[in-house]
Every structure is written in C-alpha cells, then in structure tokens.
Design an enzyme around this catalytic site. Sequence first.
Site, PDB file in Angstrom:
ATOM      1  N   ASP A 164       0.732  -1.385  -0.198  1.00 15.28           N
ATOM      2  CA  ASP A 164       0.015  -0.046  -0.188  1.00 15.28           C
ATOM      3  C   ASP A 164       0.835   1.054   0.264  1.00 15.28           C
ATOM      4  O   ASP A 164       1.961   1.508   0.919  1.00 15.28           O
ATOM      5  CB  ASP A 164      -0.480  -0.187   1.098  1.00 15.28           C
ATOM      6  CG  ASP A 164      -2.122   1.084   1.219  1.00 15.28           C
ATOM      7  OD1 ASP A 164      -1.842   2.257   0.529  1.00 15.28           O
ATOM      8  OD2 ASP A 164      -2.755   1.325   2.021  1.00 15.28           O
ATOM      9  N   TYR A 186     -11.776  13.943  -5.152  1.00 16.65           N
ATOM     10  CA  TYR A 186      -9.992  13.634  -6.545  1.00 16.65           C
ATOM     11  C   TYR A 186      -9.837  15.001  -6.923  1.00 16.65           C
ATOM     12  O   TYR A 186      -8.745  15.167  -6.654  1.00 16.65           O
ATOM     13  CB  TYR A 186     -11.303  12.924  -7.429  1.00 16.65           C
ATOM     14  CG  TYR A 186      -9.765  12.550  -8.444  1.00 16.65           C
ATOM     15  CD1 TYR A 186      -8.439  11.356  -8.482  1.00 16.65           C
ATOM     16  CD2 TYR A 186     -10.000  13.149  -9.788  1.00 16.65           C
ATOM     17  CE1 TYR A 186      -8.366  10.856  -9.316  1.00 16.65           C
ATOM     18  CE2 TYR A 186      -8.810  13.036 -10.878  1.00 16.65           C
ATOM     19  CZ  TYR A 186      -7.556  11.988 -10.730  1.00 16.65           C
ATOM     20  OH  TYR A 186      -6.330  11.326 -11.235  1.00 16.65           O
TER      21      TYR A 186
END
Length: 261
Positions: A57, A149
């Site tokens: 990750d 975003y």
Amino acid sequence: MARSYVVTGGGRGVGRAVVERLLDDGGCVVAFERDPAALDWAGDHPAGARLRAVAGDASREADAERAADAAQEAGPLAGWVNNAAVFRDAAVHTATAREVLDLVALNLDPAMVGCAVAVRRFLAAGTGGAIVNVSSHQARRAVPGCLPYVTAKAAVEGMTRAMAVDYGPRGIRVNAVALGSIATERYADFLDGQGPDAAARIEREMARLHPVGRVGSAAEVAGAIAHLLSADAGFINGATVPVDGGRSVLAHDPEEHGPQA
C-alpha cells in the site's frame, strides 16, 4: 551501476508504461502496486533482475520503505514516481465531511508518503534525486461530482511546489504532470461498459475536449515523466506540466467561433 526508480501504481496503465519506459532507458525499476495480481506480468519480464515487483500500500510508510529498499538493492535511487490513484468520489450534501476527507486522503496520502520516503533516502545517500507526482487537469478545472479527487490533486500540486522549494537546495527536484484523459485499461473498460453508440458518443466528446483531437496514450505520459526524471530536466523544479493534449487551455464558450480563414 544503473540508477533505480520506484513507480507507485506500477502494475497497470500509466504506471506500467512508466516502468517500461524507465527500463527501456536502462534503469532498474521497482513496480510498487497494491494489487499483487497486477504484477503477474513482471515475473518473466525481459528486463530480468532490473525489474522488481513489490506488493504493498503506497499510503503506508512501511510498505514504501520496502519499495525503497528493493530499489536501492538494485542501484542508487535516482527517482520516485507517485502515480498510485483511487477513483472514488462523494458529495458533501450526501456524505459526512469525514467521509469526504477520507476519500481525499486516498489520493493525497500515497503521494505524501512517497515524497517523504524518497526525500529521506535521497538526503541519506547525499545524491539528490527527482520526484514526479501524477496530478490531473481536474486540479485546476474541476469536473462536476469529483470533489474529493479534485481536492486531492490540487493538494498534490501544492505539495509539489512546497517540496521543490524546501529540498531544491539539497539537490532534490520535485515536479508534477497534470494528465488529461488517457487511454488505459480503465478507460477501455469504461467504454466497453457503455455500449457501441454511447462509447462512440463519449469518444467524440473526448476528441472535442482535447485540442489534439484524441485522448492521450500511457506511453506519451511515460515519456514526459521520464524527461522530468532525467538530467535534461535539471533546471525544472516545482513545475506542474500539463500532459493533456491542450485540454486545460481549451475554453468552450457560447460565442466561440473557428479561426479566421
């Protein structure tokens, strides 16, 4: 000894194209990817030992440190590309502020962690280096419905400028590329799910939005990133380079008209 690079989100799409380009240029590359299945292609790659696959990750420092270790085992760390992204959005009138902030973090945290790990490694080695953060045209021209975003990518560009100022004197350059629409597996899957007529309409709209008349290729993005990592870009620092076919400078206006004959 060949220089080494880490590319987050390196298993697919733009990330994989960057990995391939850096390998073609003679570097050693760590493809750092959250989904182990996205790294299956790396096992029998012709680059052999110059390509290393690390599953993890990118928002976790321990995983990013593992990727940095793998790169430095292959050669001096010269560059880091923060490409990993998650496309999930929410609106503040239907989600809590905490939920929205958590979605912002999905795209901001990996870039911050990658920059931090890369900077520390560059400073410890005393070699300097280059970082490229992948942003979007949406950082400056928001698309409706994409608040988390858009917010994250705007923050990535601000972070790019701040780190360029802080670490430029130490030989570390930090730049960003702001992408338009790029033909990746995700884009192809999206079109496939629309049906032929809708897909054709979307492609016409994409051509209209990009003054070059088409979406970009992952290889074109990789070329821009490879340049920013290279010595040829040694005086470019703190920049956000549009790699969008002109999308960010196009304004569709009700009174627009074609060029004069």
